[in-house]
Design a protein around this motif. Structure first.
Motif, PDB file in Angstrom:
ATOM      1  N   THR A   3       0.846  -1.194   0.000  1.00 24.39           N
ATOM      2  CA  THR A   3       0.000   0.000   0.000  1.00 24.39           C
ATOM      3  C   THR A   3       0.884   1.247   0.000  1.00 24.39           C
ATOM      4  O   THR A   3       2.063   1.196   0.373  1.00 24.39           O
ATOM      5  CB  THR A   3      -0.895   0.051   1.252  1.00 24.39           C
ATOM      6  OG1 THR A   3      -0.044   0.222   2.391  1.00 24.39           O
ATOM      7  CG2 THR A   3      -1.706  -1.230   1.411  1.00 24.39           C
ATOM      8  N   ARG A 166      -8.618   1.201   3.760  1.00 26.99           N
ATOM      9  CA  ARG A 166      -8.958   2.034   2.601  1.00 26.99           C
ATOM     10  C   ARG A 166     -10.422   2.435   2.642  1.00 26.99           C
ATOM     11  O   ARG A 166     -11.290   1.619   2.905  1.00 26.99           O
ATOM     12  CB  ARG A 166      -8.657   1.278   1.301  1.00 26.99           C
ATOM     13  CG  ARG A 166      -8.992   2.096   0.041  1.00 26.99           C
ATOM     14  CD  ARG A 166      -8.280   1.590  -1.188  1.00 26.99           C
ATOM     15  NE  ARG A 166      -8.597   0.204  -1.498  1.00 26.99           N
ATOM     16  CZ  ARG A 166      -8.000  -0.486  -2.473  1.00 26.99           C
ATOM     17  NH1 ARG A 166      -7.042   0.076  -3.209  1.00 26.99           N
ATOM     18  NH2 ARG A 166      -8.331  -1.738  -2.695  1.00 26.99           N
ATOM     19  N   ARG A 168     -13.014   3.936   0.060  1.00 28.95           N
ATOM     20  CA  ARG A 168     -13.237   4.278  -1.350  1.00 28.95           C
ATOM     21  C   ARG A 168     -14.544   5.040  -1.462  1.00 28.95           C
ATOM     22  O   ARG A 168     -15.551   4.620  -0.918  1.00 28.95           O
ATOM     23  CB  ARG A 168     -13.371   3.020  -2.205  1.00 28.95           C
ATOM     24  CG  ARG A 168     -12.269   2.009  -2.033  1.00 28.95           C
ATOM     25  CD  ARG A 168     -12.623   0.763  -2.811  1.00 28.95           C
ATOM     26  NE  ARG A 168     -12.368   1.005  -4.216  1.00 28.95           N
ATOM     27  CZ  ARG A 168     -11.387   0.405  -4.880  1.00 28.95           C
ATOM     28  NH1 ARG A 168     -10.629  -0.492  -4.284  1.00 28.95           N
ATOM     29  NH2 ARG A 168     -11.177   0.692  -6.139  1.00 28.95           N
ATOM     30  N   GLU A 201      -6.219   5.178   3.731  1.00 28.17           N
ATOM     31  CA  GLU A 201      -6.030   5.758   2.399  1.00 28.17           C
ATOM     32  C   GLU A 201      -7.399   6.031   1.790  1.00 28.17           C
ATOM     33  O   GLU A 201      -8.244   5.133   1.721  1.00 28.17           O
ATOM     34  CB  GLU A 201      -5.241   4.809   1.481  1.00 28.17           C
ATOM     35  CG  GLU A 201      -5.089   5.395   0.082  1.00 28.17           C
ATOM     36  CD  GLU A 201      -4.280   4.533  -0.889  1.00 28.17           C
ATOM     37  OE1 GLU A 201      -3.551   3.617  -0.442  1.00 28.17           O
ATOM     38  OE2 GLU A 201      -4.387   4.802  -2.104  1.00 28.17           O
ATOM     39  N   ALA A 203      -9.570   6.698  -1.476  1.00 30.10           N
ATOM     40  CA  ALA A 203      -9.402   6.394  -2.896  1.00 30.10           C
ATOM     41  C   ALA A 203     -10.769   6.374  -3.571  1.00 30.10           C
ATOM     42  O   ALA A 203     -11.795   6.614  -2.936  1.00 30.10           O
ATOM     43  CB  ALA A 203      -8.710   5.031  -3.038  1.00 30.10           C
ATOM     44  N   SER A 266      -0.553   2.900  -4.081  1.00 27.50           N
ATOM     45  CA  SER A 266      -0.746   1.492  -3.725  1.00 27.50           C
ATOM     46  C   SER A 266      -0.742   0.626  -4.975  1.00 27.50           C
ATOM     47  O   SER A 266      -1.316   0.999  -6.002  1.00 27.50           O
ATOM     48  CB  SER A 266      -2.088   1.313  -3.012  1.00 27.50           C
ATOM     49  OG  SER A 266      -2.081   1.983  -1.784  1.00 27.50           O
ATOM     50  N   PHE A 272      -5.371  -4.395   2.168  1.00 28.64           N
ATOM     51  CA  PHE A 272      -5.752  -3.512   3.269  1.00 28.64           C
ATOM     52  C   PHE A 272      -6.406  -4.337   4.371  1.00 28.64           C
ATOM     53  O   PHE A 272      -7.124  -5.295   4.082  1.00 28.64           O
ATOM     54  CB  PHE A 272      -6.722  -2.435   2.774  1.00 28.64           C
ATOM     55  CG  PHE A 272      -6.076  -1.456   1.836  1.00 28.64           C
ATOM     56  CD1 PHE A 272      -5.511  -0.282   2.316  1.00 28.64           C
ATOM     57  CD2 PHE A 272      -6.004  -1.720   0.466  1.00 28.64           C
ATOM     58  CE1 PHE A 272      -4.892   0.612   1.443  1.00 28.64           C
ATOM     59  CE2 PHE A 272      -5.385  -0.824  -0.401  1.00 28.64           C
ATOM     60  CZ  PHE A 272      -4.826   0.345   0.083  1.00 28.64           C
ATOM     61  N   GLU A 275     -11.634  -2.351   4.578  1.00 28.37           N
ATOM     62  CA  GLU A 275     -12.067  -1.588   3.397  1.00 28.37           C
ATOM     63  C   GLU A 275     -13.482  -1.073   3.635  1.00 28.37           C
ATOM     64  O   GLU A 275     -14.339  -1.807   4.132  1.00 28.37           O
ATOM     65  CB  GLU A 275     -12.099  -2.493   2.154  1.00 28.37           C
ATOM     66  CG  GLU A 275     -10.732  -2.908   1.663  1.00 28.37           C
ATOM     67  CD  GLU A 275     -10.389  -2.329   0.295  1.00 28.37           C
ATOM     68  OE1 GLU A 275     -10.887  -1.232  -0.033  1.00 28.37           O
ATOM     69  OE2 GLU A 275      -9.622  -2.992  -0.432  1.00 28.37           O
TER      70      GLU A 275
END
Lengths: 455, 195
Positions: A3, A166, A168, A201, A203, A266, A272, A275
């Motif tokens: 990552t 993560r 998203r 993170e 994303a 990443s 991860f 998520e």
């Protein structure tokens, strides 16, 4: 299969101790007046010199007035703290962005804007909103004063390695919503502690589409869901943002840096530990009703039946009631969350041609000298003044009310900052967190309103 | 060197609230000091005192039946601001350990750096501590760092702590002592990783 977070963290581990405690090398440390004096005192007591003064930048921001900054600071305790920072910086040869000078501002606004924060770096500051810097693709997080002392003494801190997660966000943000709505929505779903132990993170297509300033708003509030920090992979938008910033690399060094930074995102098969996925299309203008930042609801919604009674009692609200139409006494636009030029522009775009509502006290506080300069240059200040608002001077201001910008007991404030904790904006103050558009709607109507109806 | 932590036996001071943030532990307006001392009196200031400065009788720190050196709280204790003043205030008020089902990350590190032991326990165990303490405020909890366990009324719960941190607390060392001892290694790292 690494990552973004692992790539940066692992490259900075000087030594791994048993139990996943790492000696982590720090590329850049920011300090401010409130959480650094005891660290310098500790160095003095131990007789230890500062290890790498060139990697430390000091900016006073928490405790400063936001009007008449050319005058001496009136509060003797604040002044003593500011003088202490000045003395420590001079004694240890640390670069200090003094109040009123071109690079001054809130640490998390002025740092990225000056080009001192760069992708791939490890960055710490004695402030939980250091996560803001992660928007540029670095590992940045808040630390305590003992750790400030460690970093001053050795340019390293001891840390358990957080696990990568993560978030998203896919799709497109609807018209009339902004990055603040996105992050308030995410936190309302994940909860105040859902991110504990993780480094997040952000994303997905909705995140990619955000400007760098908007990405900073998102990463800024990672801590409000308990995460150690937040970050976004650097991309062309990041490089465009950084190019020609005063302290960013130039020439051949810039080209080499870009090449390095392009390897940071990443890997496609990166793993991860957690998520979370969200649909940007479901996001509405948000506002909080409670006393923690996870109590966000769409501005047009009613307070949920399961709301914490203690929080509602503090806020003077009731489960099941709508927030639209609630009287607002104060509006605060600013802070490391929403004190950037795009935030002031958004606020100005809605108040343009309207007037500040009678009885509303508004504090419009730019995040930095640079934000202030540009707001003046492009006419944002004129728009604000024509609508009955004053553009103040940069600082943390009513976000934590350490200076004189305090919301009186029992009064309601729509604030673009990051925390609605009891007493955060002054003892007894009641805070509704929201983005700059909801704040603008409140500022011109004197009540909570859906900004989309006024645009 | 700081005070060692080995075992501690004390009744708990029960603060049955979740999400106790560091702004409640020590409000921002008290952060203007430049030393680490003097924060104990300000611990939980706005819950502890009314606007006239009088103690609120319904707040647990003002209740003379609850006295001890262990604070027990709900989940997500110490969330929010990174201010280490929160750990200084709790320590300054005489506490040596805090029990919670979950600590915020920054607070946990700050506590460990100040000889204040954050003890993460299963929620049902802590629930029992709260229930028994309501009836018998003098019921004592034992926090045994060496064995990494908490004992209460015949029940035992283990807790986690990184081995390095455990050694520091048992021996009274701190992180800076350690980091200063590996300075040469740090300099070598800088040479090998020109960033």
């Amino acid at each position: 299969m690494n990552t973004l977070f692992d790539k940066i963290w692992d490259a900075h581990v000087v030594e791994a101790l048993p139990g996943d405690t790492h000696v982590l090398y720090i590329d850049r440390q920011y300090i401010h007046e409130v959480t650094s004096p005891q660290a310098f005192e500790g160095l003095r007591r131990r007789g230890v010199p500062l290890f790498r003064p060139g990697q430390v930048t000091a900016i006073p921001d928490h405790n400063i007035p936001t009007l008449c900054q050319h005058l001496p600071v009136a509060d003797p305790l604040s002044r003593a703290q500011l003088d202490t920072l000045e003395r420590n910086c001079v004694a240890h040869d640390i670069s200090l962005f003094r109040i009123g000078t071109p690079h001054h501002g809130i640490v998390h606004v002025a740092g990225p804007e000056s080009g001192l924060t760069l992708p791939g770096m490890t960055i710490v500051c004695g402030d939980s909103h250091t996560s803001t810097h992660g928007a540029l693709g670095c590992v940045a997080f808040g630390i305590g004063t003992s750790e400030v002392e460690m970093a001053l003494a050795t340019q390293c801190i001891l840390q358990p390695k957080p696990r990568p997660a993560r978030v998203r966000v896919e799709g497109r943000l609807p018209a009339g919503t902004c990055a603040k709505d996105l992050i308030l929505h995410v936190i309302s779903r994940i909860g105040t502690a859902g991110g504990t132990g993780y480094f997040v993170e952000f994303a997905g297509t909705a995140i990619r589409a955000l400007s760098l300033e908007a990405r900073m708003t998102v990463c800024n509030m990672s801590i409000e869901m308990g995460a150690r920090g937040g970050m976004i992979a650097p991309d062309d938008a990041t490089f465009d943002y950084l190019r020609d910033r005063p302290f960013a690399p130039r020439g051949a060094a810039w080209e080499r840096a870009i090449e390095r930074w392009r390897a940071l995102p990443s890997d496609d098969d990166a793993r991860f530990d957690a998520e979370f996925t969200f649909d940007a299309g479901e996001i509405a203008p948000m506002i909080t009703y409670g006393t923690n930042p996870a109590t966000g609801i769409p501005v047009t919604a009613t307070i949920p039946p399961a709301a914490d009674p203690q929080a509602l009692a503090y806020m003077g609200l009731h489960a099941g009631e709508p927030l639209v139409g609630k009287r607002v006494d104060h509006v605060f636009v600013g802070s490391c969350t929403n004190g950037r030029l795009e935030d002031l522009r958004a606020f100005a775009s809605l108040v343009k041609g309207k007037r500040r509502a009678p009885g509303v006290t508004a504090w419009i506080v730019p995040g930095s000298q640079e934000v202030e300069r540009r707001a003046i240059a492009e006419g944002v200040r004129d728009t604000l003044e024509a609508a009955g608002f004053v553009l103040r001077q940069p600082g943390c201001s009513a976000c934590l009310a350490m200076n004189e910008d305090k919301v009186p007991p029992g009064k309601y404030c729509v604030a673009t900052s990051n925390r609605n904790f009891e007493g955060r904006q002054g003892p007894g103050a009641r805070t509704f967190l929201a983005g700059p558009l909801v704040a603008a709607a409140a500022a011109v109507t004197g009540e909570i309103r859906d900004p989309r109806e006024l645009m | 060197m700081r005070e060692r932590f080995i075992t501690l036996t004390s009744p708990v001071v029960p603060l049955e609230r979740d999400n106790v943030d560091t702004d409640q532990i020590i409000p921002a307006r008290f952060l203007k000091a430049t030393s680490r001392e003097g924060f104990g009196d300000k611990l939980f200031h706005d819950w502890r005192y009314d606007s006239a400065g009088c103690p609120r009788p319904d707040f647990v720190l003002n209740d003379p039946t609850h006295r001890g050196t262990i604070l027990a709280a709900g989940k997500n204790f110490g969330c929010g601001s990174s201010r280490e003043h929160a750990a200084w205030a709790i320590r300054g008020a005489g506490f040596r350990a805090v029990l919670s089902p979950r600590f915020a990350d920054i607070f946990r590190e700050n506590a460990l750096n100040n000889g204040l032991l954050p003890v993460q326990l299963p929620a049902p165990f802590l629930e029992r501590v709260f229930t028994v303490t309501r009836e018998r405020p003098e019921a004592a909890v034992t926090v045994d760092l060496e064995r990494q366990e908490v004992r209460f009324e015949g029940e035992t719960a283990p807790f986690d702590i990184p081995p390095y941190r455990k050694r520091c607390l048992l021996q009274g060392f701190d992180d800076i002592d350690y980091l200063l001892s590996i300075r040469d290694k740090i300099i070598l790292f800088e040479k090998q990783h020109a960033l």
